[in-house]
Design a protein around this motif. Sequence first.
Motif, mmCIF file in Angstrom:
data_model
loop_
_atom_site.group_PDB
_atom_site.id
_atom_site.type_symbol
_atom_site.label_atom_id
_atom_site.label_comp_id
_atom_site.label_asym_id
_atom_site.label_seq_id
_atom_site.Cartn_x
_atom_site.Cartn_y
_atom_site.Cartn_z
ATOM 1 N N PHE A 33 0.788 -1.088 -0.098
ATOM 2 C CA PHE A 33 -0.185 -0.077 -0.046
ATOM 3 C C PHE A 33 0.832 1.222 0.035
ATOM 4 O O PHE A 33 2.163 1.216 0.262
ATOM 5 N N ALA A 34 0.184 2.343 -0.346
ATOM 6 C CA ALA A 34 0.986 3.630 -0.320
ATOM 7 C C ALA A 34 0.570 4.359 0.858
ATOM 8 O O ALA A 34 -0.311 4.442 1.388
ATOM 9 N N SER A 35 1.902 5.094 1.445
ATOM 10 C CA SER A 35 1.656 5.784 2.661
ATOM 11 C C SER A 35 2.876 7.021 2.501
ATOM 12 O O SER A 35 3.770 6.841 1.834
ATOM 13 N N LEU A 36 2.733 7.874 3.451
ATOM 14 C CA LEU A 36 4.111 8.990 3.658
ATOM 15 C C LEU A 36 5.302 8.311 3.658
ATOM 16 O O LEU A 36 5.264 7.142 4.557
ATOM 17 N N SER A 37 6.453 8.648 2.926
ATOM 18 C CA SER A 37 7.758 8.101 2.825
ATOM 19 C C SER A 37 8.540 9.130 3.645
ATOM 20 O O SER A 37 8.019 10.106 4.239
ATOM 21 N N CYS A 38 9.733 8.339 3.986
ATOM 22 C CA CYS A 38 10.807 9.427 4.632
ATOM 23 C C CYS A 38 11.108 10.532 4.086
ATOM 24 O O CYS A 38 11.765 11.575 4.743
ATOM 25 N N ASP A 98 -4.262 10.207 -6.159
ATOM 26 C CA ASP A 98 -4.584 8.617 -5.849
ATOM 27 C C ASP A 98 -3.469 7.676 -5.879
ATOM 28 O O ASP A 98 -2.774 7.446 -6.774
ATOM 29 N N ASP A 99 -3.089 7.194 -4.791
ATOM 30 C CA ASP A 99 -1.737 6.520 -4.715
ATOM 31 C C ASP A 99 -1.962 4.869 -4.629
ATOM 32 O O ASP A 99 -1.196 4.397 -4.143
ATOM 33 N N ALA A 100 -2.900 4.610 -5.356
ATOM 34 C CA ALA A 100 -2.994 3.219 -5.564
ATOM 35 C C ALA A 100 -1.775 2.411 -6.112
ATOM 36 O O ALA A 100 -1.150 3.012 -7.125
ATOM 37 N N VAL A 101 -1.409 1.278 -5.522
ATOM 38 C CA VAL A 101 -0.273 0.447 -6.218
ATOM 39 C C VAL A 101 -0.695 -0.827 -6.765
ATOM 40 O O VAL A 101 -1.888 -1.244 -6.568
#
Length: 313
Positions: free
Chosen positions: A107-112, A162-165
């Motif tokens: 899934f996508a989420s905020l990265s470093c 939309d950050d669908a992977v």
Amino acid sequence: MKTITTILTATGVVLTAHPVMAQQATTSDIAYVRNGDIYVSKGPAEKRLTTGGGHFRPRWSPDGRRIAYLTGTQLWTMNADGTGAKRLATRPAAGPSWSPDGKWIAFASLSCTGGPGVYRIPATGGSPVVLFPSECRGQDLPAVSPADDRRAGNLADRLRTDDAVAWSPDGTRIAFRGGECDSIYDACLSVGTVATGSEKTVAAYGGGSLQTQGFAVVPSWRGDGARLAWTAYQQGETTADNQPVHLVEYNPATGTKRTIGAALDRELAYLDANRAAITGQYRGGSWVMLIGLADGSRQPFHEGSQPSVRPVR
């Protein structure tokens, strides 16, 4: 006036039949969203799996027994019949995708780095692990606040972030919005190699030498991995270069691309090498449509959007 038949089963699952579409059927169940709830159908009858709204982006597991989905910005799974709903993590998530062996969900989420990153979590629940950007691997997960679900605005505005992977059928690659290319372009789509963390840009808009603006989102692999499709939008230097929301199909072996479907088509899910389920415009709203990838034929399936095709085993 067409009659819609509604049946309440003993288990409480609602089935509805639309006679106008009785001739349209598939060999695989298709999960889709209407008014914030998830439905499943392979023909005129449909099963409603959730109630209360706020459910999005259903994705079938490789064995077809479970569905991953979002409730707001939280990642959940449920059985194929809608029972056994389970939240997997509290971290805000976007657009889940199963690994081919069914053990993991990406899934996508905020990265470093402050942009969208890709994580994986055990399909039974647990702690997320960073996959992309590779420079974030091994680092502490960045803190996040509850995210907006970003479903306001027009169609292009809703899709833009939309950050669908999409995990490739052979398990080696994941397609996702953003990546290292974010440092060059205004918007981009990447295919990352899971083992090495390397990335390849497959679509880009703005920045560098590119004058166009736009986005490429909601990637989807064909079952043999020989094609990758996504939803795109482009604002060109001139009106003639503008392209409203549309579908692009990409050949990873040759790098060639083609536009498929019609204007405002989006969210493609392959049925096989010749057909796909998409979201299109019909009767003034969003419908899941069945399209022929070679001849462009179109058939309305059910009112709704965000289709996902159950794998045939």
